[in-house]
Design a protein around this motif. Sequence first.
Motif, short mmCIF file in Angstrom:
data_model
loop_
_atom_site.label_atom_id
_atom_site.label_comp_id
_atom_site.label_asym_id
_atom_site.label_seq_id
_atom_site.Cartn_x
_atom_site.Cartn_y
_atom_site.Cartn_z
N ARG A 112 0.84 -1.20 0.00
CA ARG A 112 0.00 0.00 0.00
C ARG A 112 0.88 1.25 0.00
N ILE A 113 0.60 2.15 -0.95
CA ILE A 113 1.33 3.40 -1.07
C ILE A 113 0.41 4.54 -0.62
N ILE A 114 0.89 5.36 0.32
CA ILE A 114 0.13 6.49 0.84
C ILE A 114 0.54 7.74 0.06
N ILE A 115 -0.45 8.50 -0.42
CA ILE A 115 -0.16 9.67 -1.24
C ILE A 115 -0.83 10.92 -0.67
N ASP A 116 -0.06 11.98 -0.55
CA ASP A 116 -0.57 13.29 -0.14
C ASP A 116 -1.33 13.88 -1.33
N ALA A 117 -2.65 13.79 -1.30
CA ALA A 117 -3.46 14.23 -2.43
C ALA A 117 -3.54 15.74 -2.56
N GLN A 118 -3.15 16.48 -1.51
CA GLN A 118 -3.26 17.94 -1.53
C GLN A 118 -1.91 18.62 -1.79
N GLY A 119 -0.85 17.85 -1.94
CA GLY A 119 0.47 18.43 -2.10
C GLY A 119 0.81 18.72 -3.55
N GLY A 120 1.39 19.89 -3.82
CA GLY A 120 1.83 20.22 -5.17
C GLY A 120 0.97 21.24 -5.87
N ASP A 121 1.50 21.77 -6.97
CA ASP A 121 0.81 22.82 -7.72
C ASP A 121 -0.47 22.34 -8.40
N ASN A 122 -0.53 21.06 -8.74
CA ASN A 122 -1.65 20.53 -9.50
C ASN A 122 -2.57 19.62 -8.69
N ALA A 123 -2.52 19.78 -7.37
CA ALA A 123 -3.37 18.98 -6.49
C ALA A 123 -4.79 19.56 -6.46
N PRO A 124 -5.81 18.71 -6.24
CA PRO A 124 -5.67 17.26 -6.12
C PRO A 124 -5.87 16.49 -7.44
N ARG A 125 -6.32 17.17 -8.50
CA ARG A 125 -6.73 16.46 -9.71
C ARG A 125 -5.62 15.60 -10.30
N GLU A 126 -4.46 16.19 -10.56
CA GLU A 126 -3.38 15.44 -11.19
C GLU A 126 -2.82 14.37 -10.26
N ILE A 127 -2.79 14.66 -8.97
CA ILE A 127 -2.30 13.68 -8.00
C ILE A 127 -3.21 12.45 -8.00
N VAL A 128 -4.51 12.72 -7.94
CA VAL A 128 -5.50 11.63 -7.93
C VAL A 128 -5.45 10.85 -9.24
N HIS A 129 -5.36 11.56 -10.35
CA HIS A 129 -5.32 10.91 -11.66
C HIS A 129 -4.12 9.97 -11.77
N GLY A 130 -2.95 10.47 -11.36
CA GLY A 130 -1.74 9.65 -11.41
C GLY A 130 -1.82 8.45 -10.49
N ALA A 131 -2.43 8.64 -9.33
CA ALA A 131 -2.57 7.55 -8.37
C ALA A 131 -3.45 6.43 -8.92
N ILE A 132 -4.55 6.81 -9.55
CA ILE A 132 -5.45 5.82 -10.13
C ILE A 132 -4.76 5.05 -11.26
N GLN A 133 -4.02 5.77 -12.09
CA GLN A 133 -3.27 5.11 -13.17
C GLN A 133 -2.26 4.12 -12.59
N ALA A 134 -1.56 4.54 -11.53
CA ALA A 134 -0.53 3.70 -10.93
C ALA A 134 -1.12 2.45 -10.28
N ALA A 135 -2.28 2.60 -9.64
CA ALA A 135 -2.90 1.45 -8.99
C ALA A 135 -3.19 0.35 -10.01
N GLU A 136 -3.63 0.77 -11.19
CA GLU A 136 -3.93 -0.20 -12.25
C GLU A 136 -2.66 -0.75 -12.90
N ALA A 137 -1.69 0.14 -13.12
CA ALA A 137 -0.48 -0.25 -13.85
C ALA A 137 0.45 -1.14 -13.02
N TYR A 138 0.56 -0.85 -11.71
CA TYR A 138 1.55 -1.55 -10.88
C TYR A 138 0.97 -2.50 -9.85
#
Length: 340
Positions: free
Chosen positions: A2-28
């Motif tokens: 299980r990987i924990i991700i700060d969804a509010q961190g960064g210039d493009n949060a939360p949309r890009e963070i969430v999008h990348g996380a969903i992609q990663a869950a499926e890919a890895y």
Amino acid sequence: MRIIIDAQGGDNAPREIVHGAIQAAEAYGVDITLVGRGDEILEALREIGVDTLPAGVEIFNADDVVDMHDEATDVVHSHRNSSLVQGLKLLADGNGDAFISAGSTGALLTAATLLVRRIRGIRRAAFGPTMPTKTGQCIIIDSGANAECTPEFMLQFGCMGSFCARKILGIENPRVGLLNIGAEDTKGTPLQKESYALLKQASDNGIINFVGNVEARDVPLGAVDVVVCDGFSGNVLLKSIEGTALFMASQLKKMFGGSIGGKIGYLFCKKGVKDFKKLMDYREVGGTMLLGISKPVIKAHGSSDALAIRNAVRQAKQAVESGIVEEIRANISSMKVPKE
């Protein structure tokens, strides 16, 4: 895993963070915990066409957000319910295997040190980003966590960087170099001279493969696999290389776009230009591991988009599977300064 991700961190949060996380869950094939404002995370999911949480993906609500201007040393106390602090607490409590944030670097370093804590015996945690070189890849350690260092810190950086290069980059016998203004062992300030002696002794004892001093110009050419430096010098080195790469990319664009001949030439060089651009793209790396912390913590770039977050998850998964934390912990005794 299980990987924990700060969804509010960064210039493009939360949309890009969430999008990348969903992609990663499926890919890895990893489970994901998104920490942040639940309603905003759900809205971000809807924006990318996800109406229900995928299997293995969960939301941990944290209403507060650490701002880039917040005092790093006070974040743990003044922002206890922030996505950054709550995410690190989840990691410290065993509710995940690694943590990723694209938020404030200083806040992440301080909070990780206080909450997840350093490996026992490690004096300072250090950022060890990986950069491409002419011959492969190189780790720069430290790249900004510790502006002022002691020779003991530098010895530990060299050892941790060597272990990381072997366990994660797959380099069997990493060449470790000390960033300096010349190759001679008499060069540099007292810090470099004393660090040189400690690194050489570690090499003589078979702990690392220390090859001596390395000048900044030789780092991109692949002279070493690990560059040991204080955080101030390492950050200057890293940013100088990044700036040079951006300058070269802009010049290539100007060269190929300035005339009909240039545009025709680009057609023949298109693949090579794209490969070069990808090689220098921070999004392809994902982030920087904070070496010396008792569990994997990854700092993603503040401007991370979905691709960068996806690759940061890949990097976190690789860090967990490599056993780098266990490797550092098992070799603490070899990183101590010999008593006179």
